[in-house]
Enzyme design. Structure first.
Site, PDB file in Angstrom:
ATOM      1  N   GLY A   8       0.976  -1.303  -0.128  1.00  0.00           N
ATOM      2  CA  GLY A   8       0.182   0.488   0.020  1.00  0.00           C
ATOM      3  C   GLY A   8       0.630   1.130   0.084  1.00  0.00           C
ATOM      4  O   GLY A   8       1.996   1.307   0.215  1.00  0.00           O
ATOM      5  N   THR A   9       0.137   2.768  -0.346  1.00  0.00           N
ATOM      6  CA  THR A   9       1.546   3.610  -0.017  1.00  0.00           C
ATOM      7  C   THR A   9      -0.337   4.626  -0.519  1.00  0.00           C
ATOM      8  O   THR A   9      -1.481   4.669  -0.420  1.00  0.00           O
ATOM      9  CB  THR A   9       1.570   3.728  -1.549  1.00  0.00           C
ATOM     10  OG1 THR A   9       2.296   5.364  -1.885  1.00  0.00           O
ATOM     11  CG2 THR A   9       1.326   3.760  -2.911  1.00  0.00           C
TER      12      THR A   9
END
Length: 304
Positions: free
Chosen positions: A49-50
């Site tokens: 994720g980011t």
């Protein structure tokens, strides 16, 4: 006799994209297996994720992202750069698989440079987004994961495009991509307006990413901030996300705006219950019947 006639050589097509990657059906998988099905069954399933965001305003385009690269529960790199420059007036945020993003941005850089040499000028942001979308759409279904926001300034002014690896291409004013994007959108939707100043845009981008890193476990590290102007892009700052969030919590909350004063006629309205009771009393009595206690009856009538 020409050399190409002797060697059976043909000049490559210089007009179309040349990513030098295997064709969609050229991946090495066991015989009899469909590549898409094989990757879905045997491919790695690692959560990642980011938080990346970009928005367009009067003075250019703002791009911001966190710096944590994760692979499942393992933080692979706490200080990666998720905003990649393409040329002087174009950069893009990266979300998805890091290797895929880095590879396709190198391909895009080369193709835009070749087109600049052929045409004598840099392509527009819309042309770059269309080229990247067309190249990646050929590998649809092969587990390619690239989600990017192209931020640039061309002849039409500040421009922002979202491109996904399945060929999706969208133009807009605000984009946030990644597992922390719902939290970032909450901050952006509240504070964004097109006519904001440069410092307001910086503060909004930092606040959105900092709040997302606080709530999203896969986002963290630092907050990178870039600004694309008419003169080119610049790296504004890199701030620690945890420290930035603590500083934001210490800021005083904005006071609500005072409501406008109402007119004098509406300042002390007559109670609705008393007015309604008086109307009901008038309806229950006849047209000529009035009680002595009625204040609207003449004084002389009471003495009779």
């Amino acid at each position: 006799m020409a050399l190409q006639d002797v060697c059976k050589w043909q000049a490559p097509d210089t007009q179309g994209p040349s990513p030098h990657l295997p064709q969609a059906g050229g991946w090495l998988v066991p015989r009899g297996c469909d590549p898409q099905t094989f990757l879905q069954i045997h491919g790695p399933r690692l959560a990642h994720g980011t938080t990346t965001l970009a928005f367009r305003f009067r003075h250019g385009v703002i791009a911001a992202a966190d710096t944590r690269s994760s692979c499942g529960s393992y933080v692979a790199c706490p200080a990666s750069c998720k905003v990649i420059p393409v040329h002087q007036h174009l950069l893009g945020t990266t979300s998805g698989t890091s290797a895929d993003c880095a590879t396709w941005y190198r391909v895009l850089q080369r193709e835009l440079r070749l087109r600049e040499l052929r045409e004598g000028q840099l392509p527009s942001v819309a042309s770059a987004a269309k080229l990247l979308s067309a190249m990646m759409s050929r590998y649809r279904g092969l587990d390619l994961c690239v989600a990017t926001a192209l931020c640039g300034w061309d002849r039409s002014g500040p421009t922002l495009f979202y491109v996904y690896s399945d060929g999706t291409r969208l133009q807009g004013d605000i984009f946030s991509v990644g597992s922390g994007s719902p939290y970032a959108y909450g901050v952006l939707d509240r504070g964004y307006h097109y006519d904001m100043t440069t410092q307001e845009a910086y503060a909004l981008a930092r606040c959105a990413v900092a709040h997302a890193t606080h709530r999203d476990a896969y986002s963290g590290g630092s907050v990178d901030l870039f600004h694309v102007r008419e003169s080119g892009w610049e790296h504004v700052s890199r701030n620690d996300a945890c420290v930035l969030y603590v500083e934001l919590q210490k800021l005083p909350e904005p006071e609500p705006e005072p409501e406008p004063e109402e007119e004098a006629s509406h300042a002390h309205p007559e109670p609705a219950t008393a007015h309604r009771a008086a109307e009901d009393r008038e309806l229950s009595m006849g047209p000529g019947e009035m009680t002595p206690g009625d204040s609207r009856m003449p004084a002389g009538t009471e003495t009779l």
